[in-house]
Scaffold this motif. Structure first.
Motif, short mmCIF file in Angstrom:
data_model
loop_
_atom_site.label_atom_id
_atom_site.label_comp_id
_atom_site.label_asym_id
_atom_site.label_seq_id
_atom_site.Cartn_x
_atom_site.Cartn_y
_atom_site.Cartn_z
N THR A 58 39.41 56.63 -58.95
CA THR A 58 40.40 57.49 -59.14
C THR A 58 40.54 58.34 -58.20
O THR A 58 40.23 59.75 -58.52
CB THR A 58 40.68 56.50 -60.55
N VAL A 82 40.59 48.97 -56.99
CA VAL A 82 39.92 48.03 -57.38
C VAL A 82 39.18 47.54 -56.60
O VAL A 82 39.15 47.05 -54.76
CB VAL A 82 41.18 47.37 -57.90
N ARG A 86 41.91 46.49 -53.42
CA ARG A 86 43.56 47.26 -53.51
C ARG A 86 43.75 48.44 -54.36
O ARG A 86 42.41 48.75 -54.80
CB ARG A 86 44.24 46.16 -53.81
N TYR A 87 44.89 49.02 -54.43
CA TYR A 87 45.12 50.12 -55.01
C TYR A 87 45.67 50.06 -56.53
O TYR A 87 47.18 49.18 -56.55
CB TYR A 87 45.95 51.25 -54.28
N LEU A 88 45.51 50.51 -57.19
CA LEU A 88 45.90 50.27 -58.98
C LEU A 88 46.64 51.64 -59.39
O LEU A 88 46.29 52.55 -59.38
CB LEU A 88 44.94 49.62 -60.12
N HIS A 90 48.52 53.86 -61.91
CA HIS A 90 49.30 53.71 -63.67
C HIS A 90 49.12 54.22 -64.27
O HIS A 90 49.43 56.31 -63.07
CB HIS A 90 47.14 53.52 -64.25
N ALA A 101 49.79 49.60 -66.54
CA ALA A 101 49.34 49.62 -64.54
C ALA A 101 51.37 49.55 -64.65
O ALA A 101 52.17 49.04 -64.71
CB ALA A 101 48.38 48.23 -64.73
N GLU A 104 49.96 47.29 -58.58
CA GLU A 104 48.80 46.87 -57.29
C GLU A 104 49.42 46.38 -56.89
O GLU A 104 50.00 45.63 -55.90
CB GLU A 104 48.19 46.18 -58.57
N ALA A 111 50.96 52.45 -52.32
CA ALA A 111 50.90 52.76 -53.59
C ALA A 111 50.89 54.49 -54.22
O ALA A 111 51.28 54.83 -54.62
CB ALA A 111 49.33 53.22 -53.55
#
Length: 123
Positions: A58, A82, A86-88, A90, A101, A104, A111
């Protein structure tokens, strides 16, 4: 950007590239090799005024270089990698520490832009 802040971003960019190289080896890690793209995207936003660091796949941000000593605050927004590449994005609640979240996406720029917006949002 101050020299120390610029150096922190330079270091994070190099470290992200090295991490991505390690993650390209099949079976070595579940982490996708997309961290460098994210660091570069974040550096091109107003998030560049914060000190970047990584924690558990992260990208996080702090108001100073030694946040772990209590000398700075860690922002409540972060961008996790992830498995599917992909990017999350949060946020963390200051009250109970729960994560929410916010987005995504497979796009590092998107992001970073969402994280920038959340970091700059009032309250």
């Amino acid at each position: 950007m101050s020299d120390s802040l610029s150096q922190a971003w330079d270091f994070q960019t190099r470290a992200a590239a090295e991490q991505d190289d390690l993650c390209r080896t099949p079976g070595r890690s579940w982490v996708p090799p997309i961290l460098r793209d994210l660091v570069l995207a974040a550096r091109n936003t107003s998030l560049s005024r914060y000190h970047p660091f990584t924690s558990h796949a992260t990208l996080r941000f702090s108001t100073g270089p030694t946040w772990w000593l209590g000398d700075a605050d860690v922002l409540a927004v972060a961008i996790a990698l992830v498995p599917e590449g992909r990017y999350l994005v949060h946020t963390r609640s200051p009250h109970d520490g729960t994560f929410t979240a916010q987005l995504e996406t497979p796009d590092a720029d998107e992001a970073a832009a969402r994280a920038e917006h959340l970091a700059n949002a009032p309250g």
